[in-house]
Design an enzyme around this catalytic site. Structure first.
Site, mmCIF file in Angstrom:
data_model
loop_
_atom_site.group_PDB
_atom_site.id
_atom_site.type_symbol
_atom_site.label_atom_id
_atom_site.label_comp_id
_atom_site.label_asym_id
_atom_site.label_seq_id
_atom_site.Cartn_x
_atom_site.Cartn_y
_atom_site.Cartn_z
ATOM 1 N N TYR A 96 19.177 26.727 -28.396
ATOM 2 C CA TYR A 96 20.257 27.700 -28.559
ATOM 3 C C TYR A 96 21.234 27.589 -27.396
ATOM 4 O O TYR A 96 21.342 26.532 -26.778
ATOM 5 C CB TYR A 96 19.679 29.119 -28.799
ATOM 6 C CG TYR A 96 20.726 29.892 -29.517
ATOM 7 C CD1 TYR A 96 21.117 29.499 -30.803
ATOM 8 C CD2 TYR A 96 21.445 30.898 -28.895
ATOM 9 C CE1 TYR A 96 22.177 30.109 -31.427
ATOM 10 C CE2 TYR A 96 22.500 31.507 -29.530
ATOM 11 C CZ TYR A 96 22.863 31.103 -30.797
ATOM 12 O OH TYR A 96 23.924 31.675 -31.416
ATOM 13 N N ARG A 149 34.626 30.983 -35.205
ATOM 14 C CA ARG A 149 34.615 31.323 -33.776
ATOM 15 C C ARG A 149 33.215 31.074 -33.248
ATOM 16 O O ARG A 149 32.404 31.980 -33.087
ATOM 17 C CB ARG A 149 35.041 32.783 -33.566
ATOM 18 C CG ARG A 149 35.568 33.081 -32.176
ATOM 19 C CD ARG A 149 34.735 34.141 -31.457
ATOM 20 N NE ARG A 149 33.345 33.751 -31.304
ATOM 21 C CZ ARG A 149 32.307 34.573 -31.242
ATOM 22 N NH1 ARG A 149 32.473 35.857 -31.361
ATOM 23 N NH2 ARG A 149 31.062 34.149 -31.088
ATOM 24 N N LYS A 167 19.679 30.089 -34.542
ATOM 25 C CA LYS A 167 19.295 31.512 -34.569
ATOM 26 C C LYS A 167 18.016 31.708 -35.383
ATOM 27 O O LYS A 167 17.161 32.505 -35.026
ATOM 28 C CB LYS A 167 20.415 32.351 -35.203
ATOM 29 C CG LYS A 167 21.589 32.536 -34.258
ATOM 30 C CD LYS A 167 21.593 33.918 -33.613
ATOM 31 C CE LYS A 167 22.315 33.922 -32.313
ATOM 32 N NZ LYS A 167 23.126 35.070 -32.015
ATOM 33 N N GLU A 238 27.382 35.697 -38.421
ATOM 34 C CA GLU A 238 27.354 35.081 -37.097
ATOM 35 C C GLU A 238 28.629 34.284 -36.838
ATOM 36 O O GLU A 238 29.028 33.454 -37.662
ATOM 37 C CB GLU A 238 26.146 34.130 -37.101
ATOM 38 C CG GLU A 238 25.749 33.597 -35.784
ATOM 39 C CD GLU A 238 25.202 34.647 -34.841
ATOM 40 O OE1 GLU A 238 24.422 35.511 -35.272
ATOM 41 O OE2 GLU A 238 25.587 34.601 -33.661
ATOM 42 N N ASP A 239 29.281 34.569 -35.729
ATOM 43 C CA ASP A 239 30.415 33.758 -35.259
ATOM 44 C C ASP A 239 31.572 33.651 -36.260
ATOM 45 O O ASP A 239 32.136 32.567 -36.467
ATOM 46 C CB ASP A 239 29.935 32.377 -34.787
ATOM 47 C CG ASP A 239 29.215 32.477 -33.436
ATOM 48 O OD1 ASP A 239 29.080 33.604 -32.913
ATOM 49 O OD2 ASP A 239 28.794 31.447 -32.901
ATOM 50 N N ASP A 261 25.759 40.019 -35.751
ATOM 51 C CA ASP A 261 25.076 39.905 -34.462
ATOM 52 C C ASP A 261 26.054 39.919 -33.290
ATOM 53 O O ASP A 261 25.719 40.437 -32.219
ATOM 54 C CB ASP A 261 24.239 38.624 -34.428
ATOM 55 C CG ASP A 261 23.352 38.589 -33.204
ATOM 56 O OD1 ASP A 261 22.653 39.597 -32.968
ATOM 57 O OD2 ASP A 261 23.373 37.597 -32.470
ATOM 58 N N ASP A 262 27.232 39.349 -33.478
ATOM 59 C CA ASP A 262 28.198 39.308 -32.359
ATOM 60 C C ASP A 262 28.650 40.709 -31.994
ATOM 61 O O ASP A 262 28.928 40.999 -30.827
ATOM 62 C CB ASP A 262 29.417 38.464 -32.739
ATOM 63 C CG ASP A 262 28.979 37.095 -33.177
ATOM 64 O OD1 ASP A 262 28.440 36.370 -32.342
ATOM 65 O OD2 ASP A 262 29.139 36.762 -34.369
ATOM 66 N N ASN A 400 29.800 32.946 -23.558
ATOM 67 C CA ASN A 400 29.004 31.729 -23.771
ATOM 68 C C ASN A 400 29.920 30.584 -24.188
ATOM 69 O O ASN A 400 30.986 30.844 -24.736
ATOM 70 C CB ASN A 400 27.995 31.966 -24.906
ATOM 71 C CG ASN A 400 26.936 32.976 -24.532
ATOM 72 O OD1 ASN A 400 26.465 32.970 -23.427
ATOM 73 N ND2 ASN A 400 26.594 33.832 -25.468
#
Ligand code: NAD
Length: 539
Positions: A96, A149, A167, A238-239, A261-262, A400
């Site tokens: 990850y 993203r 993930k 996610e993202d 999750d973000d 990150n």
């Protein structure tokens, strides 16, 4: 062992979920017709694992280690998960963040074999049928991205599939969700990454991104198709780009079992860190002022959950919001700022416009949280302003991968003269400063999402509420020991992650039963029930 239809010969060796390689016993070799196909000596799973970690450590580059681990996962799944679980602190950064960032960038160039599913703009009208091609039916967790993203790296198109894969490996390792119940999905709506569009190795749709109604209609069909084909699946977004992330979360959060999750996972982990930091700083959580640099999905998600937590402490919504201050690239978010997104509105205060450092000096926040994707934004004057305002300033550099962190751990300790309570999104090694060793915390979402997933799956929860993230954060903060705090850590060691996830799952499931949003009835022994759900890779 399946007595009816055993896999035999190469089929047995090529089935990653059941392959044991050199650890197949004499009887199993007979049964699966493997005699002669393996070297004769039968080794224990422990020796197998030892050989594998030695081989991993021989690789010099992290990306080569990533490729090694990907191949292992495709060859012997249980050995892969044993390695991840037994060496979580060493292996997690390889499967990850930060390594997954580079892996995504280079995904098409390193491509060897597919993992997960690709649902594309060309599947419109047929998504249900495409999902039905997946060989496993009892899917419990889907992680989906559209790749727009990826971490702080921007639009990586279909290369973003590395994120759901990573993930889900963490869902398995950290909360024991069985691998066959996990499904990584790339929702490929094209990419605006010009470099990829001209790259002959790129493997996604070579068209620019769907937008507007066409985009939302495709996602809508996808969500309905998941509901029909995998009715028990939790969907983790996610993202996604922030405006889409919010739009999708708001549209589906009360209809289906899903979360972002973000926004929400990050919020849970940050809230837990703030709670734990008060055990070092001695401050009262409900008296705190918190400032954010960056006003995107991560920062606003954290603020929304902090607001919820402050209200749980007795503040009104309005009072809670007043404690939370945002600064973005143009300075403090104040009432007369133009062109801000709807999620920013609750946090635009009546105040004169101020630049970042002046805002710290005037507002004197005790906690500073960076979620910008912009490195070096916590420079010396920022850290010094925080240190002048506080005995023990708390600073989170959440961006990150590591190359995007707002500051390094060393900078934070050095510029604050060792006063800072520091956590980052990607891991930093312990820092020696003035003869003292400081251990930075890693505010990694992995502390939250696997436990949320396990708790909601076990209780067959119908939706995921904000209060579940609050409960998860409190549970996480409670698991930071005095010994951890003494080292400056505001998160428990990752080596405890399965126990942390179990405890979060228990608290989340209890919360779901209490609020009456579950399909399942509370079992008498919930603790045992959760333990029984947890996959172990041992063989
Ligand atoms: P986003 O694009 O929605 O938001 C970024 C925000 O930062 C925007 O408001 C932008 O205006 C602002 N910004 C950019 N450069 C800036 C600068 N130089 N100064 C001030 N503000 C600036 O992105 P996001 O989803 O909120 O994610 C932001 C970062 O947080 C990413 O790097 C991501 O990897 C990281 N993140 C970390 C975690 C974690 O560690 N737990 C979780 C989620 C996101």
């Amino acid at each position: 062992m399946n007595k009816k239809k055993p896999l035999t010969g190469f089929l047995a060796l090529n089935s990653a979920s059941t392959n044991k390689g050199t650890a197949f016993t004499k009887e199993e070799r007979e049964y699966h017709k493997l005699r002669g196909l393996l070297p004769p000596r039968i080794v224990s799973p422990e020796i197998q694992a030892e050989r594998t970690i030695k081989n991993l450590r021989r690789k010099k580059d992290d990306i080569d280690k990533y490729i090694f681990l990907t191949a292992l996962q495709a060859r012997n799944e249980r050995l892969f998960y044993k390695l991840v679980i037994d060496h979580i602190e060493e292996v997690m950064p390889l499967i990850y963040t930060p390594t997954v960032g580079q892996a995504c960038k280079e995904y098409a160039h390193m491509f060897r074999r597919p993992r997960g599913m690709y649902i594309t703009a060309e599947d419109k009208g047929e998504i249900k049928g495409v999902l039905e091609n997946w060989p496993y039916k009892d899917i419990k967790v889907i992680v989906v991205t559209d790749g727009e993203r990826i971490l702080g790296l921007g639009d990586l198109g279909a290369n973003g599939i590395g994120i759901p894969i990573g993930k889900l490996a963490l869902y398995v390792s950290c909360a024991g969700i069985p691998p066959q119940q996990c499904l990584p999905i790339m929702l490929d709506v094209g990419t605006n990454n010009v470099e990829y569009l001209h790259d002959p190795f790129y493997l996604g749709l070579t068209q620019t991104r769907l937008t507007g109604d066409a985009y939302y209609e495709l996602v809508d069909e996808f969500m309905q198709a998941v509901d029909e084909v995998f009715p028990k699946a939790l969907i983790q977004f996610e993202d996604f780009l922030t405006p889409n992330a919010y739009a999708l979360l708001n549209k589906y959060r009360h209809k289906q079992l899903c979360f972002n999750d973000d926004i929400q996972g990050t919020a849970g982990v940050a809230l837990a860190g703030v709670y734990a930091s008060t055990r070092i700083s001695g401050l009262n959580f409900k008296d705190m002022r918190i400032m954010f640099l960056g006003a995107g999905s991560a920062a606003t998600g954290i603020a929304d959950l902090l607001c919820h937590a402050l209200q749980r402490e007795g503040l009104s919504e309005n009072e809670a919001r007043k404690r939370l201050w945002f600064v973005d690239i143009e300075g403090l978010l104040v009432k007369d700022r133009k062109n801000l997104l709807p999620h920013n509105e609750p946090y635009m205060h009546e105040h004169e416009p101020l630049g970042f450092v002046d805002a710290i000096k005037e507002i004197r926040p005790q906690v500073l949280i960076g979620a910008t994707g912009a490195p070096n934004t916590f420079n010396r004057s920022v850290i010094e302003a925080m240190s002048n305002a506080n005995k023990r300033p708390t600073i989170f550099a959440l961006s990150n991968p590591t190359s995007r962190a707002e500051c390094t751990a060393m900078e934070a300790y050095e510029w604050s003269n060792g006063k800072v309570i520091f956590a980052s999104g990607s891991p930093f090694p312990p820092v020696e400063y003035n003869g003292e060793i400081y251990t930075p915390g890693q505010g990694n979402n992995v502390y939250i999402f696997p436990g949320i997933g396990l708790g909601t799956i076990v209780s067959e929860s119908l939706s995921i509420t904000e209060d579940m993230f609050f409960v998860a954060a409190r549970t996480l903060a409670d698991q930071v020991s005095q010994n951890d705090l003494d080292k400056g850590m505001i998160y428990p060691p990752l080596s405890n992650i399965r126990e942390v996830s179990y405890n979060i799952a228990l608290a989340v499931a209890e919360n779901a039963y209490k609020t009456g949003i579950t399909k399942a009835k509370r079992p008498k022994n919930l603790e045992q029930n959760i333990r029984d759900h947890m996959y172990s890779p041992d063989y």
